[in-house]
Design a protein around this motif. Structure first.
Motif, PDB file in Angstrom:
ATOM      1  N   THR A   1       3.537  13.540  -7.394  1.00 20.67           N
ATOM      2  CA  THR A   1       3.828  12.826  -6.279  1.00 20.67           C
ATOM      3  C   THR A   1       4.181  11.285  -6.662  1.00 20.67           C
ATOM      4  O   THR A   1       3.521  10.749  -7.581  1.00 20.67           O
ATOM      5  CB  THR A   1       2.950  12.871  -5.278  1.00 20.67           C
ATOM      6  N   TYR A   2       4.700  10.558  -5.681  1.00 24.07           N
ATOM      7  CA  TYR A   2       5.104   9.162  -5.826  1.00 24.07           C
ATOM      8  C   TYR A   2       4.958   8.710  -4.751  1.00 24.07           C
ATOM      9  O   TYR A   2       5.234   9.137  -3.424  1.00 24.07           O
ATOM     10  CB  TYR A   2       6.303   8.903  -6.456  1.00 24.07           C
ATOM     11  N   PRO A   3       4.805   7.333  -4.232  1.00 31.61           N
ATOM     12  CA  PRO A   3       4.703   6.557  -3.174  1.00 31.61           C
ATOM     13  C   PRO A   3       6.237   6.672  -2.393  1.00 31.61           C
ATOM     14  O   PRO A   3       7.141   6.622  -3.008  1.00 31.61           O
ATOM     15  CB  PRO A   3       4.293   5.283  -3.459  1.00 31.61           C
ATOM     16  N   ALA A   4       6.036   6.525  -1.002  1.00 30.59           N
ATOM     17  CA  ALA A   4       7.260   6.524  -0.233  1.00 30.59           C
ATOM     18  C   ALA A   4       7.200   5.145   0.456  1.00 30.59           C
ATOM     19  O   ALA A   4       6.345   5.160   1.494  1.00 30.59           O
ATOM     20  CB  ALA A   4       7.540   7.706   0.479  1.00 30.59           C
TER      21      ALA A   4
ATOM     22  N   VAL B   1       9.241   3.950  -3.004  1.00 31.62           N
ATOM     23  CA  VAL B   1       9.171   3.014  -4.399  1.00 31.62           C
ATOM     24  C   VAL B   1       9.944   2.012  -4.411  1.00 31.62           C
ATOM     25  O   VAL B   1      11.163   1.922  -4.092  1.00 31.62           O
ATOM     26  CB  VAL B   1       9.524   4.028  -5.604  1.00 31.62           C
ATOM     27  N   CYS B   2       9.187   0.797  -4.463  1.00 29.85           N
ATOM     28  CA  CYS B   2       9.783  -0.574  -4.293  1.00 29.85           C
ATOM     29  C   CYS B   2      10.006  -1.206  -5.328  1.00 29.85           C
ATOM     30  O   CYS B   2       8.892  -1.214  -6.454  1.00 29.85           O
ATOM     31  CB  CYS B   2       8.835  -1.164  -3.270  1.00 29.85           C
TER      32      CYS B   2
ATOM     33  N   THR C   1       6.844  -3.798  -7.433  1.00 34.86           N
ATOM     34  CA  THR C   1       5.489  -3.466  -6.746  1.00 34.86           C
ATOM     35  C   THR C   1       5.030  -2.254  -7.662  1.00 34.86           C
ATOM     36  O   THR C   1       5.759  -1.201  -7.769  1.00 34.86           O
ATOM     37  CB  THR C   1       5.931  -2.955  -5.243  1.00 34.86           C
TER      38      THR C   1
ATOM     39  N   GLY D   1       3.686   0.978  -8.573  1.00 34.60           N
ATOM     40  CA  GLY D   1       3.444   2.436  -7.804  1.00 34.60           C
ATOM     41  C   GLY D   1       2.595   3.237  -8.575  1.00 34.60           C
ATOM     42  O   GLY D   1       2.755   3.285  -9.844  1.00 34.60           O
TER      43      GLY D   1
ATOM     44  N   SER E   1       1.375  10.407  -9.444  1.00 33.23           N
ATOM     45  CA  SER E   1       0.219  11.252  -9.634  1.00 33.23           C
ATOM     46  C   SER E   1       0.465  12.669  -9.890  1.00 33.23           C
ATOM     47  O   SER E   1       1.355  13.192  -9.094  1.00 33.23           O
ATOM     48  CB  SER E   1      -0.514  11.375  -8.431  1.00 33.23           C
TER      49      SER E   1
ATOM     50  N   SER F   1      -2.474  10.344 -14.091  1.00 28.10           N
ATOM     51  CA  SER F   1      -1.426   9.585 -13.271  1.00 28.10           C
ATOM     52  C   SER F   1      -0.800   8.377 -14.130  1.00 28.10           C
ATOM     53  O   SER F   1      -1.315   8.115 -15.305  1.00 28.10           O
ATOM     54  CB  SER F   1      -1.678   8.837 -11.852  1.00 28.10           C
TER      55      SER F   1
ATOM     56  N   THR G   1       0.902   4.440 -13.815  1.00 25.62           N
ATOM     57  CA  THR G   1       1.226   3.201 -12.793  1.00 25.62           C
ATOM     58  C   THR G   1       2.503   2.286 -13.504  1.00 25.62           C
ATOM     59  O   THR G   1       2.618   2.095 -14.703  1.00 25.62           O
ATOM     60  CB  THR G   1      -0.007   2.352 -12.748  1.00 25.62           C
TER      61      THR G   1
ATOM     62  N   CYS H   1       9.499  -1.743   2.192  1.00 27.40           N
ATOM     63  CA  CYS H   1       9.014  -2.307   1.033  1.00 27.40           C
ATOM     64  C   CYS H   1       8.192  -3.660   1.644  1.00 27.40           C
ATOM     65  O   CYS H   1       8.893  -4.433   2.373  1.00 27.40           O
ATOM     66  CB  CYS H   1      10.061  -2.728  -0.001  1.00 27.40           C
TER      67      CYS H   1
END
Length: 362
Positions: free
Chosen positions: A94-97, A99-100, A103, A105, A108, A135, A137, A238
């Motif tokens: 999974t990944y952040p929503a 992705v910026c 920044t 992120g 995982s 994970s 980063t 973002c």
């Protein structure tokens, strides 16, 4: 009393890469007398051999094997292994929503099992360190496509997943703060986020007050150093943050003197300075000895009479601040001594006669 048998067995490998898969069995059961064995496999197969050797599972999944050992007195013991993995592993992340850009992120890993698991990450073809929780980063240097690949080894079985992610641009901010020259709080400060790609703003002024305005004005009611924070967000979701230091410091005037200690007749000099850019505009020096005041910025003054004198400056700054301050140290003037003496035998003194002299200096 007859000792019960102890059922036990091992499998050579619990993780097998594909179906059909051969599972090697080793019977390590113990017990006295003649023992009988019953093997039960979760695919419906059975065996009464002491050592069936190999069993083949034809379907993928988590399989189990049960062994029941019985002695002549019908005492039994059971051993079950229920975590034999035949190609039943899945790998995902999974990944952040969103992705910026610029920044950090967190990507995982999601695994159906972590037994005998080894993980490697690649982002845009370059290896990225695996964190203890499997994970990674990563901070994308800019917007655009980002190829993320996760490779997992379950013992000797390899699996991988690759995704291409659209990295969004982070907002650009250029925040400033205009702190006015103040005499005393309260002070109203203007915050500005100059031409920007943000569409939402969250200001924290460092004194428990906040604002969602683009360019807010905020009033600080006490002096001190405040750490203001701006979080700016664009239409893609973002965000970036920035910190500003706000020093609410009233203008303070300090008056000092030089050559302020000595005998009657010395000339002392005085000066004053401002703690801010708010310079002193007008001066009114009171030298403490009854003499006329001086409007000079750095006056000199002669003291002809012994005593202690407190010198005060009444001022007005360019910004309109007014006040009166005392020099850090008072002027201390000491009386000059006047040498003199006398003799009781004076003015006529005979030869070969002792003469006494007495000090009468002032």
């Amino acid at each position: 009393v007859v000792a019960a048998p102890v059922a036990n067995f091992t499998v050579a490998k619990k993780i097998l890469c594909k179906a059909p898969a051969d599972v090697q069995l080793t019977n390590t059961s113990t017990g006295d007398g003649t023992l009988s064995y019953k093997w039960e496999f979760d695919d419906g197969a059975t065996s009464t051999l002491k050592d069936p050797g190999v069993h083949t599972f034809t379907t993928a999944g988590i399989h189990s094997i049960k062994l029941t050992v019985t002695n002549e007195q019908q005492c039994t013991s059971v051993k079950t292994i229920s975590d034999i993995n035949v190609a039943a592993y899945t790998t995902d992340f999974t990944y952040p929503a969103p992705v910026c850009a610029n920044t950090p992120g967190i990507f995982s890993g999601v695994f159906s099992t972590t037994e005998q698991l080894h993980v490697n990450w690649e982002i845009n073809g370059q290896p990225v360190a695996n964190n203890p929780d499997n994970s990674a980063t990563y901070s994308p240097p800019g917007p655009g496509p980002l190829t993320v690949k996760l490779k997992a080894a379950y013992d000797n079985c390899l699996d991988s997943v690759e995704k291409t992610i659209d990295v969004k641009a982070s907002p650009q901010i250029n925040d400033t703060v205009d702190i006015p020259l103040i005499c005393n709080p309260p002070a109203t400060v203007q915050f500005t986020d100059n031409p920007t790609t943000a569409t939402k703003w969250q200001w924290d002024f460092g004194d428990q007050a906040t604002s969602t305005e683009h360019n807010p004005a905020h009033t600080y009611n006490t002096e001190g150093v405040f750490h203001a924070t701006l979080v700016a967000t664009n239409n893609d979701g973002c965000s970036v943050s920035s910190k500003l230091t706000v020093n609410i410091a009233p203008t303070k005037i300090t008056a000092t003197g030089a050559n302020i200690s000595g005998c009657e007749g010395i000339t002392a000099t005085f000066s004053a300075k401002s703690s801010s850019k708010d310079a002193i505009k007008t001066y009114e020096w009171d030298f403490g000895d009854g003499s006329p005041v001086s409007a000079a910025a750095a006056p000199s003054h002669r003291y002809d009479k012994a005593g202690a004198y407190a010198v005060h400056l009444k001022y007005t700054t360019v910004n309109g601040c007014t006040g009166t301050v005392k020099t850090i140290r008072d002027v201390e003037i000491y009386k000059k001594p006047v040498p003199d003496f006398y003799s009781p035998q004076a003015p006529t003194v005979c030869g070969n006669t002792a003469v006494a002299f007495h000090d009468k200096s002032d």
